[in-house]
Design a protein around this motif. Structure first.
Motif, PDB file in Angstrom:
ATOM      1  N   THR A 108       0.825  -1.213   0.000  1.00  0.00           N
ATOM      2  CA  THR A 108       0.000   0.000   0.000  1.00  0.00           C
ATOM      3  C   THR A 108       0.863   1.268   0.000  1.00  0.00           C
ATOM      4  OG1 THR A 108      -0.110   0.059   2.426  1.00  0.00           O
ATOM      5  CG2 THR A 108      -1.851  -1.163   1.281  1.00  0.00           C
ATOM      6  N   ASP A 109       0.216   2.363  -0.382  1.00  0.00           N
ATOM      7  CA  ASP A 109       0.787   3.720  -0.281  1.00  0.00           C
ATOM      8  C   ASP A 109       2.177   3.825  -0.918  1.00  0.00           C
ATOM      9  OD1 ASP A 109      -1.494   4.439   1.143  1.00  0.00           O
ATOM     10  OD2 ASP A 109      -0.590   3.910   3.067  1.00  0.00           O
ATOM     11  N   HIS A 111       4.765   5.630  -3.015  1.00  0.00           N
ATOM     12  CA  HIS A 111       5.077   6.983  -3.486  1.00  0.00           C
ATOM     13  C   HIS A 111       6.586   7.167  -3.506  1.00  0.00           C
ATOM     14  CE1 HIS A 111       4.747   7.226   0.927  1.00  0.00           C
ATOM     15  NE2 HIS A 111       5.703   8.152   0.845  1.00  0.00           N
ATOM     16  N   THR A 151      -5.032  -0.965  -7.137  1.00  0.00           N
ATOM     17  CA  THR A 151      -5.778   0.296  -7.076  1.00  0.00           C
ATOM     18  C   THR A 151      -4.760   1.424  -7.201  1.00  0.00           C
ATOM     19  OG1 THR A 151      -7.422  -0.679  -5.593  1.00  0.00           O
ATOM     20  CG2 THR A 151      -7.318   1.730  -5.714  1.00  0.00           C
ATOM     21  N   GLY A 153      -3.289   5.280  -7.351  1.00  0.00           N
ATOM     22  CA  GLY A 153      -3.516   6.471  -6.537  1.00  0.00           C
ATOM     23  C   GLY A 153      -4.391   7.492  -7.241  1.00  0.00           C
ATOM     24  N   ASP A 154      -5.066   8.295  -6.461  1.00  0.00           N
ATOM     25  CA  ASP A 154      -5.976   9.287  -7.030  1.00  0.00           C
ATOM     26  C   ASP A 154      -5.234  10.288  -7.919  1.00  0.00           C
ATOM     27  OD1 ASP A 154      -8.021   8.084  -5.632  1.00  0.00           O
ATOM     28  OD2 ASP A 154      -7.908   9.475  -3.923  1.00  0.00           O
ATOM     29  N   SER A 185       2.512  12.294  -4.341  1.00  0.00           N
ATOM     30  CA  SER A 185       1.321  11.585  -3.862  1.00  0.00           C
ATOM     31  C   SER A 185       1.448  10.114  -4.256  1.00  0.00           C
ATOM     32  CB  SER A 185       0.055  12.187  -4.475  1.00  0.00           C
ATOM     33  OG  SER A 185      -0.130  13.512  -3.991  1.00  0.00           O
ATOM     34  N   ASN A 186       0.542   9.290  -3.742  1.00  0.00           N
ATOM     35  CA  ASN A 186       0.614   7.852  -4.020  1.00  0.00           C
ATOM     36  C   ASN A 186       0.456   7.566  -5.516  1.00  0.00           C
ATOM     37  OD1 ASN A 186       0.922   7.165  -1.346  1.00  0.00           O
ATOM     38  ND2 ASN A 186      -1.253   6.750  -1.007  1.00  0.00           N
ATOM     39  N   LYS A 189      -2.211   2.963  -4.648  1.00  0.00           N
ATOM     40  CA  LYS A 189      -2.855   2.945  -3.333  1.00  0.00           C
ATOM     41  C   LYS A 189      -2.721   1.576  -2.691  1.00  0.00           C
ATOM     42  CE  LYS A 189      -7.148   4.304  -1.030  1.00  0.00           C
ATOM     43  NZ  LYS A 189      -8.525   4.834  -1.247  1.00  0.00           N
ATOM     44  N   SER A 190      -2.891   0.494  -3.486  1.00  0.00           N
ATOM     45  CA  SER A 190      -2.726  -0.855  -2.942  1.00  0.00           C
ATOM     46  C   SER A 190      -2.594  -1.870  -4.073  1.00  0.00           C
ATOM     47  CB  SER A 190      -3.891  -1.238  -2.026  1.00  0.00           C
ATOM     48  OG  SER A 190      -5.090  -1.334  -2.775  1.00  0.00           O
TER      49      SER A 190
END
Length: 245
Positions: A108-109, A111, A151, A153-154, A185-186, A189-190
């Motif tokens: 996850t996360d 970056h 998933t 990152g946004d 930013s990421n 995300k995962s």
């Protein structure tokens, strides 16, 4: 007081008198200041009549002392200064930051952090593949949605100036320079593995690269990554899609 014949003979022969002013060295010698002396007869200068030029002697003595004093002043005012400056180049050092769950089946996360000392453009490559127990990459590729799920990152779909952009070369580019000590930013995300695949292990490999950002137009990103990525540095330093004619 009258001078007797014997005294006159002594003066005429240049015999020294008592101390009556400066004593001068013999002709051709130099004193401690390096000043040459006057011609003398015996040990004292003479002129017509055998009398010493006392007034002149005093003036010359003062001049000699002044010259010695000037030499001393020059020595005292001789100074030296030295400054040593050591310059070092700025450093760019991208670092992948990520988290795992306790079973290490979910990442996850993801970056990127700039751990260097200069601002830099960052890009990342994402590779997902199988490997065997010996660490060899396998030919068959894992299938998204069945073997794993991801998933993003946004920031990959954001419309803001600070976002991830997928370039034409498959790399993901952070759209603005990352300052020293700052992060993106990421990107992801995962990522999660699904099912049991025996000896096969799922690998999600994230590789990152950086280019110094505070360079002149036409250097850095424009010279190295622009052609392959289809991106260019805009007027404000933000990466934009290159226009085609």
């Amino acid at each position: 007081m009258a001078i007797g014949k014997r005294d006159k003979d002594r003066l005429g022969a240049g015999a020294p008198q008592g101390s009556r002013g400066a004593h001068f060295r013999p002709a051709g010698n130099t004193d401690a200041c390096g000043c040459a002396g006057e011609p003398t007869r015996g040990s004292a200068p003479v002129r017509r009549g055998g009398r010493r030029p006392l007034k002149r002697a005093a003036i010359v003595a003062v001049a000699v002392l002044a010259m010695c004093g000037a030499g001393g002043a020059v020595a005292w005012f001789g100074v030296q200064d030295n400054v040593l400056n050591t310059f070092t180049r700025g450093e760019i050092k991208p670092s992948i930051e990520e988290m795992f769950d306790k079973d290490r089946t979910v990442k996850t996360d993801v970056h990127v952090t700039n751990k260097g000392t200069a601002p830099a453009y960052m890009r990342a490559a994402v590779s997902i593949y199988w490997e065997d127990a010996a660490g060899n990459q396998l030919w068959d590729a894992p299938r998204e949605g069945q073997d794993y799920s991801i998933t993003w990152g946004d920031a990959l779909t954001a419309s803001t100036s600070e976002r991830w952009i997928k370039g034409a070369d498959g790399y993901y580019y952070w759209s603005v320079p990352v300052e020293a000590g700052s992060t993106t930013s990421n990107l992801i995300k995962s990522v999660e593995k699904h099912g049991d695949h025996g000896d096969k292990r799922l690998v999600v490999d994230i590789a990152t690269q950086a280019l110094q950002a505070n360079l002149s137009a036409g250097e850095g990103f424009d010279a190295v990554w622009s052609a392959s990525s289809g991106l260019a540095v805009g007027a404000d330093g933000t990466l934009v899609q290159k226009t085609t004619n």
